[in-house]
Write a protein that holds these residues in place. Structure first.
Motif, PDB file in Angstrom:
ATOM      1  N   VAL A  13       1.164  -1.085   0.073  1.00  0.00           N
ATOM      2  CA  VAL A  13      -0.335  -0.598   0.217  1.00  0.00           C
ATOM      3  C   VAL A  13       0.800   1.366  -0.123  1.00  0.00           C
ATOM      4  N   SER A  14       0.428   2.155  -0.102  1.00  0.00           N
ATOM      5  CA  SER A  14       1.460   3.877  -0.409  1.00  0.00           C
ATOM      6  C   SER A  14       0.302   4.691  -1.257  1.00  0.00           C
ATOM      7  N   ARG A  15       0.502   5.788  -0.707  1.00  0.00           N
ATOM      8  CA  ARG A  15       0.009   6.762  -0.701  1.00  0.00           C
ATOM      9  C   ARG A  15       1.134   7.804  -0.621  1.00  0.00           C
ATOM     10  N   ASP A  16       0.207   8.697  -1.689  1.00  0.00           N
ATOM     11  CA  ASP A  16       1.728  10.062  -2.059  1.00  0.00           C
ATOM     12  C   ASP A  16       0.355  11.410  -1.634  1.00  0.00           C
ATOM     13  N   ILE A  17       0.966  11.915  -0.016  1.00  0.00           N
ATOM     14  CA  ILE A  17       1.312  13.137  -0.233  1.00  0.00           C
ATOM     15  C   ILE A  17       1.543  14.428  -0.211  1.00  0.00           C
ATOM     16  N   THR A  18       0.677  15.218  -0.677  1.00  0.00           N
ATOM     17  CA  THR A  18       1.731  16.400  -1.128  1.00  0.00           C
ATOM     18  C   THR A  18       1.365  17.819  -0.545  1.00  0.00           C
ATOM     19  N   LEU A  19       2.447  18.130  -0.151  1.00  0.00           N
ATOM     20  CA  LEU A  19       3.289  19.315   0.697  1.00  0.00           C
ATOM     21  C   LEU A  19       3.380  20.368   0.089  1.00  0.00           C
ATOM     22  N   THR A  20       2.183  21.496   0.791  1.00  0.00           N
ATOM     23  CA  THR A  20       1.946  23.140  -0.880  1.00  0.00           C
ATOM     24  C   THR A  20       2.117  24.324   0.074  1.00  0.00           C
ATOM     25  N   SER A  21       3.596  25.102   0.018  1.00  0.00           N
ATOM     26  CA  SER A  21       3.434  26.293   0.078  1.00  0.00           C
ATOM     27  C   SER A  21       2.296  26.743  -0.093  1.00  0.00           C
ATOM     28  N   ARG A  22       0.963  27.253   1.142  1.00  0.00           N
ATOM     29  CA  ARG A  22       0.467  28.389   0.752  1.00  0.00           C
ATOM     30  C   ARG A  22       0.907  29.889   0.453  1.00  0.00           C
ATOM     31  N   SER A  23       2.246  30.401   1.088  1.00  0.00           N
ATOM     32  CA  SER A  23       2.262  31.837   0.017  1.00  0.00           C
ATOM     33  C   SER A  23       3.589  31.386  -0.675  1.00  0.00           C
ATOM     34  N   GLY A  24       3.757  30.309  -1.448  1.00  0.00           N
ATOM     35  CA  GLY A  24       4.441  30.050  -2.494  1.00  0.00           C
ATOM     36  C   GLY A  24       5.380  30.093  -2.428  1.00  0.00           C
ATOM     37  N   ARG A  25       6.608  30.119  -1.073  1.00  0.00           N
ATOM     38  CA  ARG A  25       7.432  29.847  -0.987  1.00  0.00           C
ATOM     39  C   ARG A  25       8.573  28.895  -1.373  1.00  0.00           C
ATOM     40  N   THR A  26       9.326  28.826  -1.181  1.00  0.00           N
ATOM     41  CA  THR A  26       9.901  27.874  -1.644  1.00  0.00           C
ATOM     42  C   THR A  26      10.147  27.069  -0.763  1.00  0.00           C
ATOM     43  N   PHE A  27      11.096  25.329  -0.517  1.00  0.00           N
ATOM     44  CA  PHE A  27      11.444  25.064   0.508  1.00  0.00           C
ATOM     45  C   PHE A  27      12.149  24.013   0.469  1.00  0.00           C
ATOM     46  N   SER A  28      12.722  22.697   1.351  1.00  0.00           N
ATOM     47  CA  SER A  28      13.195  21.513   0.203  1.00  0.00           C
ATOM     48  C   SER A  28      12.248  21.037   2.452  1.00  0.00           C
ATOM     49  N   ILE A  29      12.722  19.574   2.199  1.00  0.00           N
ATOM     50  CA  ILE A  29      12.268  18.383   3.088  1.00  0.00           C
ATOM     51  C   ILE A  29      13.506  18.274   3.119  1.00  0.00           C
ATOM     52  N   GLU A  30      13.889  18.186   4.666  1.00  0.00           N
ATOM     53  CA  GLU A  30      14.678  17.625   5.305  1.00  0.00           C
ATOM     54  C   GLU A  30      15.043  16.169   5.900  1.00  0.00           C
ATOM     55  N   ALA A  31      13.953  15.698   6.509  1.00  0.00           N
ATOM     56  CA  ALA A  31      13.688  14.585   6.718  1.00  0.00           C
ATOM     57  C   ALA A  31      12.010  14.180   7.105  1.00  0.00           C
ATOM     58  N   VAL A  32      11.403  13.280   6.603  1.00  0.00           N
ATOM     59  CA  VAL A  32      10.779  12.580   6.993  1.00  0.00           C
ATOM     60  C   VAL A  32      10.759  11.178   8.094  1.00  0.00           C
ATOM     61  N   GLU A  33       9.639  11.168   9.101  1.00  0.00           N
ATOM     62  CA  GLU A  33      10.172  10.202   9.939  1.00  0.00           C
ATOM     63  C   GLU A  33       8.796   9.577  10.394  1.00  0.00           C
ATOM     64  N   ASP A  34       8.282   8.167  10.354  1.00  0.00           N
ATOM     65  CA  ASP A  34       7.082   7.546  10.662  1.00  0.00           C
ATOM     66  C   ASP A  34       7.759   6.942  12.599  1.00  0.00           C
ATOM     67  N   LEU A  35       6.630   7.997  13.170  1.00  0.00           N
ATOM     68  CA  LEU A  35       6.880   7.633  14.393  1.00  0.00           C
ATOM     69  C   LEU A  35       5.999   6.700  14.928  1.00  0.00           C
ATOM     70  N   GLY A  36       4.926   6.449  13.482  1.00  0.00           N
ATOM     71  CA  GLY A  36       4.618   5.020  14.346  1.00  0.00           C
ATOM     72  C   GLY A  36       5.004   3.495  14.420  1.00  0.00           C
ATOM     73  N   GLY A  37       5.756   3.513  13.047  1.00  0.00           N
ATOM     74  CA  GLY A  37       7.274   2.612  13.098  1.00  0.00           C
ATOM     75  C   GLY A  37       6.740   1.419  11.797  1.00  0.00           C
ATOM     76  N   HIS A  38       5.445   1.831  10.412  1.00  0.00           N
ATOM     77  CA  HIS A  38       4.630   0.835  10.498  1.00  0.00           C
ATOM     78  C   HIS A  38       5.157   0.895   8.882  1.00  0.00           C
ATOM     79  N   LEU A  39       5.384   2.527   8.249  1.00  0.00           N
ATOM     80  CA  LEU A  39       5.835   2.854   7.114  1.00  0.00           C
ATOM     81  C   LEU A  39       7.234   3.356   6.755  1.00  0.00           C
ATOM     82  N   THR A  40       7.729   3.250   5.539  1.00  0.00           N
ATOM     83  CA  THR A  40       8.567   3.635   5.039  1.00  0.00           C
ATOM     84  C   THR A  40       8.191   4.782   4.052  1.00  0.00           C
TER      85      THR A  40
END
Lengths: 136, 375
Positions: free
Chosen positions: B263-290
């Motif tokens: 199973v996979s899900r794609d979640i889009t993360l958007t800046s409402r102000s239009g600022r550019t950004f970079s994701i530094e880390a994504v951590e699953d605190l539940g320990g179930h997902l990659t």
């Protein structure tokens, strides 16, 4: 004098009839307060309805208002319990409203209560003028 | 009682008990063994009784009576609620032959509406005799319309706060009044105004103030009203609080997942102000997902990132957890929560509600643009 309303909601068919009666007793007393027997000559409005397809229905609620647009108050303290007889069979119900005054007009409608406890509007608003002269 | 007499009684008891046991041909009780050995206790009425229609949180009381129809005294060792709790008092605890037993049950009804049933058991000292079972069943109705009003803030801008409203009335009083209200979260406050053709109902206006914690904020507004027989109305609220970065879907529903299914899900993360950004880390605190993340346009930094969540489960379970997305923007930790149900490969699903926000189990990934933002 009668007024009738028919409805069908999610497989539940309804035929609702209002009878304004003064000095006559209803035959079916389901949902009738005890006072009905003690005051057989008093003014009353009898609501009769026939329902089919009641598989998910626990019972019925009767509401009344002095104006068509409301506000409505629940009139039956105890739920009129559904008595489903089968998918195609019909069941007859009635409710007698003894808290009426001659000459006044009342507005009624019905809700169903599902087995899950959810209320759902069943009928449209139907009105009845109680025979006799108003006392006020 | 004097000491010698007490000793005498104990001696009498000790000699009496083996005599009864030797005389009783019923088998000894064994844990987990269900026997057909009849007991001496017979209920005087149907042991499965209906209670009158009631309202949530009511306490209903019923007294069962039963008679010892056997030749020996029966000791009631335990009377218990099979599920949940109830106040059950038996009197007497030792029922003489021919004597009547009273079982008084005081049962607190839950807030769940509709049909309800409570099962109880009576355990005696009779050898080999299974539990006596008795029950109460009834129906719980709501005095309110809707039966369960809810305050859904939807997506809330942490910097601005949010508002939610819910209308409620009761056709069991002329005019619904709120006597008092309490909210489980200090950043949420509720006010009431009149609704209905004659002001008989109420509109609950709830405000969640700026600065609320990020992520899902949920709780309950408890109203005390003038509806005498149903005076407590609990109104749940839920808010998805985000800052500049907002997800396309939240909470995230993994839906129904079969064992070993990917199973996979794609979640889009958007800046409402239009600022550019970079994701530094994504951590699953539940320990179930990659987890993985990539810029929408393929090049970082970007004002839009796709966070990919993936999993495969090896056993049926309820899955839930939270994900923390760290970005290079100041103070922009993005907390996400997810849930799902893992079932066996051959389980037949007839109906399931996976989350509380109306997302069907079949629903796929959310739209790329969030909905429900305040203007």
């Amino acid at each position: 004098m009668t007024a009738a309303h028919c409805a069908r909601i999610a497989g539940l068919a309804l035929a609702l009839i209002l009878v304004a009666a003064t000095g006559s007793r209803g035959k079916d007393t389901q949902g009738v307060p005890d006072a009905a027997a003690a005051d057989p000559e008093g003014p009353r409005v009898v609501l009769r309805w026939t329902a089919t397809g009641e598989d998910d229905i626990y019972g019925y609620l009767v509401y009344r208002a002095d104006h068509r647009e409301g506000p409505f108050r629940r009139m039956n303290r105890e739920i009129v319990h559904a008595r489903p007889q089968g998918p195609d069979a019909t069941s007859d119900y009635s409710f007698v409203d003894l808290e009426v005054e001659p000459g006044r007009t009342y507005f009624y409608y019905l809700d169903t209560v599902s087995l899950g406890g959810h209320k759902r509007r069943l009928s449209g608003v139907i009105s009845k003028v109680v025979a006799g002269e108003t006392g006020r | 009682m004097s000491l010698p007499l007490a000793r005498l009684s104990w001696l009498a008891l000790l000699t009496l008990v083996p005599a009864i046991a030797a005389d009783d041909d019923r088998p000894e009780k064994a844990v987990g063994v269900v026997t057909g050995v009849p007991g001496a206790i017979a209920f005087d009425e149907d042991p499965h009784q209906r209670i009158a229609d009631a309202y949530p949180d009511a306490v209903v009381e019923h007294v069962f009576t039963a008679t010892n129809r056997g030749p020996r005294p029966v000791t009631i060792e335990q009377a218990l609620a099979v599920r949940g709790t109830a106040d059950i008092v038996v009197d007497p605890t030792v029922v003489a032959p021919g004597a009547q037993l009273r079982i008084r049950v005081r049962q607190l009804l839950s807030t769940a509406l509709g049909r309800t049933a409570f099962r109880y058991a009576l355990i005696t000292d009779e050898p080999g005799v299974p539990r006596y079972r008795f029950s109460l069943s009834g129906f719980v109705q709501s005095a309110y319309d809707p039966e369960r009003p809810a305050l859904d803030f939807g997506f809330v801008d942490r910097g601005r706060g949010g508002r939610a409203s819910a209308e409620v009335s009761s056709r069991e009083v002329d005019r619904l009044e709120v006597v008092s209200s309490t909210v489980s979260n200090p950043t949420v406050r509720v006010e009431c105004r009149r609704s209905g053709v004659a002001g008989e109902g109420l509109i609950l206006d709830a405000v969640i103030g700026p600065g609320a914690a990020l992520g899902t904020q949920s709780g309950t507004v408890t109203l005390k009203t003038n509806v005498a027989h149903h005076s407590t109305l609990e109104v749940p609220y839920s808010a998805q609080v985000f800052g500049d970065l907002v997800p396309s879907e939240h909470p995230i529903s993994l839906g129904l997942v079969r064992v070993s299914e990917h199973v996979s899900r794609d979640i889009t993360l958007t800046s409402r102000s239009g600022r550019t950004f970079s994701i530094e880390a994504v951590e699953d605190l539940g320990g179930h997902l990659t987890t993985d993340a990539a810029p929408c346009a393929g090049q970082a930094p970007s004002s839009c990132w796709v966070v990919r969540l993936a999993a495969a489960f090896n056993a049926p379970t309820m899955v839930s957890g939270s994900i923390r997305v760290t970005t290079d923007l100041d103070d922009e930790l993005v907390p996400l929560t997810y849930s799902g149900i893992v079932v066996d490969r051959d389980t037949v699903i007839r109906q399931a509600d996976v989350d509380a926000h109306g997302t069907s189990p079949e629903a796929g990934p959310g739209d790329a643009s969030p909905t429900g933002w305040p203007p």
